[in-house]
Design an enzyme around this catalytic site. Structure first.
Site, PDB file in Angstrom:
ATOM      1  N   LYS A  48      29.926  36.719  26.681  1.00  0.00           N
ATOM      2  CA  LYS A  48      29.100  37.806  26.285  1.00  0.00           C
ATOM      3  C   LYS A  48      29.348  39.266  26.777  1.00  0.00           C
ATOM      4  CE  LYS A  48      25.236  37.669  28.929  1.00  0.00           C
ATOM      5  NZ  LYS A  48      25.416  38.971  30.028  1.00  0.00           N
ATOM      6  N   ARG A  93      38.409  27.093  33.713  1.00  0.00           N
ATOM      7  CA  ARG A  93      38.678  28.368  34.494  1.00  0.00           C
ATOM      8  C   ARG A  93      38.405  28.230  35.992  1.00  0.00           C
ATOM      9  NH1 ARG A  93      34.828  33.187  31.839  1.00  0.00           N
ATOM     10  NH2 ARG A  93      33.359  32.354  33.187  1.00  0.00           N
TER      11      ARG A  93
END
Ligand code: AMP
Length: 188
Positions: free
Chosen positions: A13, A125
């Site tokens: 986002k 990640r």
């Protein structure tokens, strides 16, 4: 264009917000960024919010709303803006409606992405960045919290006819192009 962007954790986002704002020539207003920059600079606001943010809690609505009201009054917001990370509560939604008054928002971009690839991406990640606290349980919990917390906000904007849903699956470029294409259809 007066916009806000919503999307689950890990959906990119923030990245999309910066790209779309650059294409439209409007500023991105990220409350998380504003808080982090104040913490780094050691301002009074930074000192006030550091512990709250470190604990993963929400900064109180009145503090957050005052910051957004001030930021939106800056001259660079006159031709539009893209809000990222605000509003997060119904109280903030109502405050934003009051701040914007009759002009209101033009659209609310809702990034929609499949949960499983998001969880996998966030796990990878966490491994790369060596963040053992980001395990599968906490990641799934964060997703659930996000979904629960944003449901009433999405319902509010859906009722106002403002939601522009965008498929958030795929590469960063593909998603940016999709957002840009859906914004072409938004009336300003
Ligand atoms: P973000 O970068 O959007 O994930 O924000 C980082 C942190 O800043 C959040 O975990 C909250 O502690 C705080 N924060 C950001 N935006 C808001 C908001 N709209 N309301 C309350 N707290 C916020």
């Amino acid at each position: 264009m007066r916009l806000l962007i919503m999307g689950p954790p890990g959906a990119g986002k923030g990245t999309q917000a910066v790209r779309i704002a650059a294409r439209l020539g409007i500023p991105t207003i990220s409350t998380g960024e504003i808080f982090r920059s104040n913490i780094t600079r050691g301002t009074a606001l930074g000192l006030e919010v550091k512990r709250i943010i470190d604990a993963g809690d929400y900064v109180p609505d009145d503090v957050t709303e005052a910051i957004v009201a001030d930021r939106l009054a800056e001259p660079d917001c006159a031709n539009g803006f893209l809000l990222d990370g605000f509003p997060r509560t119904m109280h903030q939604v109502e405050a934003l409606d009051r701040i914007l008054g009759a002009s209101g928002l033009n659209a609310v971009l809702s990034l929609e992405a499949d949960m499983e690839p998001l969880v996998a991406r966030m796990l990878k990640r966490a491994e790369i960045e060596n963040r053992p606290d980001d395990n599968e349980t906490t990641i799934r919990h964060r997703m659930e919290v996000y979904t629960k917390a944003t449901e009433p906000l999405l319902a509010h904007y859906r009722a106002a006819g403002l939601i522009v849903a965008v498929d958030g699956n795929g590469t960063v470029d593909e998603v940016t192009d999709r957002i840009a294409a859906s914004l072409d259809a938004v009336k300003v």
